[in-house]
Motif scaffolding. Structure first.
Motif, short mmCIF file in Angstrom:
data_model
loop_
_atom_site.label_atom_id
_atom_site.label_comp_id
_atom_site.label_asym_id
_atom_site.label_seq_id
_atom_site.Cartn_x
_atom_site.Cartn_y
_atom_site.Cartn_z
N GLY A 54 -12.31 4.41 -5.58
CA GLY A 54 -11.09 3.61 -5.63
C GLY A 54 -9.98 4.31 -6.39
N GLY A 55 -10.33 5.00 -7.48
CA GLY A 55 -9.33 5.76 -8.22
C GLY A 55 -8.75 6.90 -7.40
N GLY A 56 -9.62 7.58 -6.65
CA GLY A 56 -9.15 8.66 -5.79
C GLY A 56 -8.26 8.14 -4.68
N LEU A 57 -8.65 7.03 -4.07
CA LEU A 57 -7.83 6.43 -3.02
C LEU A 57 -6.50 5.92 -3.57
CD1 LEU A 57 -10.50 4.52 -0.93
CD2 LEU A 57 -9.23 6.57 -0.28
N PHE A 58 -6.55 5.30 -4.75
CA PHE A 58 -5.31 4.85 -5.38
C PHE A 58 -4.37 6.03 -5.61
CE2 PHE A 58 -3.16 4.73 -9.54
CZ PHE A 58 -2.19 3.78 -9.26
N ALA A 59 -4.89 7.12 -6.15
CA ALA A 59 -4.05 8.28 -6.43
C ALA A 59 -3.49 8.88 -5.14
CB ALA A 59 -4.85 9.34 -7.21
N CYS A 60 -4.30 8.97 -4.10
CA CYS A 60 -3.82 9.54 -2.83
C CYS A 60 -2.75 8.68 -2.19
CB CYS A 60 -4.99 9.73 -1.86
SG CYS A 60 -6.10 11.06 -2.32
N VAL A 61 -2.97 7.37 -2.17
CA VAL A 61 -1.97 6.47 -1.59
C VAL A 61 -0.69 6.48 -2.43
CG1 VAL A 61 -1.47 4.04 -1.12
CG2 VAL A 61 -3.64 5.02 -0.41
N ALA A 62 -0.84 6.46 -3.75
CA ALA A 62 0.33 6.48 -4.62
C ALA A 62 1.13 7.77 -4.45
CB ALA A 62 -0.09 6.31 -6.08
N MET A 63 0.44 8.90 -4.33
CA MET A 63 1.16 10.17 -4.18
C MET A 63 1.80 10.29 -2.79
SD MET A 63 1.27 11.39 -7.04
CE MET A 63 2.24 12.79 -6.57
N THR A 64 1.21 9.69 -1.78
CA THR A 64 1.85 9.67 -0.46
C THR A 64 3.11 8.80 -0.51
OG1 THR A 64 -0.31 9.95 0.57
CG2 THR A 64 1.47 9.19 1.98
N LEU A 65 3.05 7.67 -1.21
CA LEU A 65 4.24 6.84 -1.39
C LEU A 65 5.30 7.56 -2.22
CD1 LEU A 65 2.63 3.34 -1.99
CD2 LEU A 65 3.83 4.14 0.05
N VAL A 66 4.86 8.27 -3.25
CA VAL A 66 5.80 9.04 -4.07
C VAL A 66 6.47 10.12 -3.23
CG1 VAL A 66 5.86 10.77 -5.94
CG2 VAL A 66 4.77 8.57 -6.31
N ALA A 67 5.71 10.76 -2.34
CA ALA A 67 6.29 11.78 -1.47
C ALA A 67 7.33 11.16 -0.55
CB ALA A 67 5.20 12.46 -0.65
N GLY A 68 7.04 9.96 -0.03
CA GLY A 68 8.02 9.27 0.81
C GLY A 68 9.28 8.92 0.05
N ILE A 69 9.11 8.47 -1.19
CA ILE A 69 10.27 8.15 -2.03
C ILE A 69 11.07 9.40 -2.34
CG2 ILE A 69 10.93 7.35 -4.33
CD1 ILE A 69 8.58 5.35 -4.11
N ALA A 70 10.37 10.48 -2.66
CA ALA A 70 11.06 11.74 -2.95
C ALA A 70 11.78 12.26 -1.70
CB ALA A 70 10.07 12.79 -3.46
N TRP A 71 11.19 12.06 -0.55
CA TRP A 71 11.82 12.50 0.70
C TRP A 71 13.05 11.67 1.02
CZ3 TRP A 71 11.48 10.21 5.83
CH2 TRP A 71 11.99 11.03 6.84
N LEU A 72 12.96 10.33 0.81
CA LEU A 72 14.09 9.46 1.12
C LEU A 72 15.22 9.57 0.10
CD1 LEU A 72 12.28 6.19 2.25
CD2 LEU A 72 13.62 7.74 3.67
N LEU A 73 14.89 9.57 -1.18
CA LEU A 73 15.92 9.52 -2.21
C LEU A 73 16.40 10.90 -2.66
CD1 LEU A 73 14.54 6.66 -4.49
CD2 LEU A 73 16.24 6.51 -2.67
N PHE A 74 15.51 11.87 -2.68
CA PHE A 74 15.87 13.17 -3.24
C PHE A 74 15.81 14.30 -2.23
CE2 PHE A 74 13.72 10.70 -6.64
CZ PHE A 74 14.83 10.44 -7.42
N GLY A 75 15.72 13.98 -0.96
CA GLY A 75 15.71 15.01 0.08
C GLY A 75 14.47 15.88 0.06
N GLY A 76 13.36 15.35 -0.34
CA GLY A 76 12.10 16.10 -0.36
C GLY A 76 11.98 17.03 -1.55
N SER A 77 12.59 16.68 -2.65
CA SER A 77 12.55 17.52 -3.85
C SER A 77 11.14 17.55 -4.44
CB SER A 77 13.53 16.98 -4.89
OG SER A 77 13.34 17.61 -6.12
#
Length: 178
Positions: A59-82
């Protein structure tokens, strides 16, 4: 169907001793407006805390993977994939994973943090084209931003070591007093 033998109602083992009925307890009325009826001080609201550790290793691994995929989406939308923003947001995700994993699965938190970093970097890695280009983009992103990867893994490992030390000290504490 087989018939089961049961004891008769007047058998000594089926009879229960009579209990004396106690008068029902009177419950106090809830305070109105936060002030108790006897004029005492109002009770303060309980402080908000982080939820207790409940994630299993998986569950911790899945939480981290899902959270980092969401973080990547946020970074892509707000910061142009920074990747800088992605790396900065990786640090709290690694810490949260280390804090929320069960004590029995503490060793999985520093292991799942770099895996989650690699999973989440795929959408913003910059690879275009076929499988080889995507793979090269991921490898380039991982090698160029290894500092964030090591930093998050180090934070996760330090939190796990401190939590384990606290667990061991709590386990040994009653033995010293006995």
């Amino acid at each position: 169907m087989e018939r089961y033998r049961t004891r008769s109602a007047d058998h000594p083992q089926r009879q229960q001793p009579e209990r004396q009925q106690q008068p029902p307890r009177r419950q106090a009325a809830p305070p109105i407006g936060g002030v108790p009826a006897q004029g005492g001080r109002p009770q303060p609201a309980p402080a908000r805390r982080l939820p207790r550790a409940r994630l299993t290793g998986l569950g911790g691994g899945l939480f981290a993977c899902v959270a980092m995929t969401l973080v990547a989406g946020i970074a892509w939308l707000l910061f142009g994939g920074s990747l800088l923003a992605y790396g900065l947001l990786f640090l709290p995700v690694a810490a949260a994973t280390a804090l929320w994993v069960r004590p029995a699965d503490l060793i999985t938190a520093p292991i799942s943090a770099p895996i989650a970093f690699a999973v989440g970097v795929w959408p913003i890695s910059g690879g275009s084209g076929g499988f080889g280009a995507e793979l090269m983009g991921i490898v380039s992103a991982l090698s160029l931003h290894a500092g964030w990867l090591y930093g998050g893994t180090l934070i996760s490992a330090l939190i796990v070591v401190v939590r384990k030390a606290v667990l061991i000290s709590r386990r040994r504490l009653p033995r010293r007093t006995a």
